[in-house]
Design a protein around this motif. Sequence first.
Motif, PDB file in Angstrom:
ATOM      1  N   UNK A  72      45.269  24.320  76.899  1.00 21.33           N
ATOM      2  CA  UNK A  72      45.286  25.459  76.082  1.00 21.33           C
ATOM      3  C   UNK A  72      45.522  24.952  74.500  1.00 21.33           C
ATOM      4  N   UNK A  73      44.490  25.005  73.595  1.00 22.54           N
ATOM      5  CA  UNK A  73      44.813  24.252  72.341  1.00 22.54           C
ATOM      6  C   UNK A  73      46.104  24.535  71.732  1.00 22.54           C
ATOM      7  N   UNK A  74      46.640  25.848  71.737  1.00 26.67           N
ATOM      8  CA  UNK A  74      47.872  25.993  71.132  1.00 26.67           C
ATOM      9  C   UNK A  74      49.034  25.957  71.657  1.00 26.67           C
ATOM     10  N   UNK A  75      49.118  25.552  72.912  1.00 22.27           N
ATOM     11  CA  UNK A  75      50.248  25.325  73.844  1.00 22.27           C
ATOM     12  C   UNK A  75      50.227  24.230  74.716  1.00 22.27           C
ATOM     13  N   UNK A  76      51.060  23.463  75.469  1.00 18.94           N
ATOM     14  CA  UNK A  76      51.135  22.536  76.299  1.00 18.94           C
ATOM     15  C   UNK A  76      51.023  23.404  77.739  1.00 18.94           C
ATOM     16  N   UNK A 138      56.154  30.968  76.516  1.00 19.50           N
ATOM     17  CA  UNK A 138      55.803  32.008  75.503  1.00 19.50           C
ATOM     18  C   UNK A 138      54.151  32.430  75.913  1.00 19.50           C
ATOM     19  N   UNK A 139      53.527  32.344  76.873  1.00 18.13           N
ATOM     20  CA  UNK A 139      52.245  32.821  77.194  1.00 18.13           C
ATOM     21  C   UNK A 139      52.323  33.216  78.581  1.00 18.13           C
ATOM     22  N   UNK A 202      52.560  34.417  72.723  1.00 19.44           N
ATOM     23  CA  UNK A 202      53.249  34.955  71.656  1.00 19.44           C
ATOM     24  C   UNK A 202      53.319  34.240  70.482  1.00 19.44           C
ATOM     25  N   UNK A 203      53.768  34.854  69.422  1.00 20.73           N
ATOM     26  CA  UNK A 203      53.731  34.040  68.047  1.00 20.73           C
ATOM     27  C   UNK A 203      54.308  32.958  68.145  1.00 20.73           C
TER      28      UNK A 203
END
Length: 295
Positions: A72-76, A138-139, A202-203
């Motif tokens: 996932x690009x935005x989170x590990x 957070x996801x 989440x943001x």
Amino acid sequence: MQGTIDGFSYGLVTPVVAFLMACLGSALGLRCTMRCLRTRRAWKPGGLALGAASIGSGVWTMHFIAMTGFVVVEAPVGYDRLTTFASLAVGILMVGIGIFIVGYRATTPMALLTGGTITGLGIATMHYLGMAGLRLDGGNIGYDTVTVAVSVLIAVIAATGALWVVVSRRGFMASLAASLVMGAASTGMHYTAMAAVHVHLEETSGAATGERAAELLVPMLIGPAVFLLLASVAVVVDPLLLTGGREPSTGSGSGSCGRSGVPTQRIRSRPAYREPADRTAARTPRRSPPDVHDW
């Protein structure tokens, strides 16, 4: 916000290696099942258990090799170790139930359908339980219901078809074809199921709380190690497993795998002895022609 998913971060390396591991595990497992159904052996429960463990470990290794390419690009991405290994145990258990049903009741279509369905559900359960161990801080991970149903259907149909080939066909080539079908279908089921995944972040999202995918590479080597161990045990116990040769039959051997007793012997009745015609003629006294003086 929606997370950006990439399931092929290493290109075609992970799909190809995952497919090969699924085929290897399926080949050994289906070959063990076929040999147990076709040959004279009293070690039936052990052979079926070996087949179930081979299929389960191969598919499990396929899943997590493929998951190393999932990011996932935005989170590990992290994984819970306990849930990860629980998916292996549950998968082998369910696959084993299906294999044992086919192994002991393979002559009935209902047993084949039931065993194939349970085996396919075991493969799908292994995948989704492994996905339940995925951690995104957070996801949240969601699934498309229709695509999930299609992935489960692929697993069930492929497992039933592969077991049907094992039951109805003989020889090494038949088991090889069945293993390719199951390997391709289980890999296809995996990527179909991954197509159903969507991630909501989440943001503010921090680091993942579970094990990183790279940190799971060493534990995931347990899958190939178990497979090699099972293959070695299978070849030592049954040297004809890979060649597909026939075992020599003995007069007092057991019947088909798991059946004991002496095979029924055919008794041929001897044909009635008939004396040659020349001997019969020799024994019959010849009557001399009547003398003319007798008249």
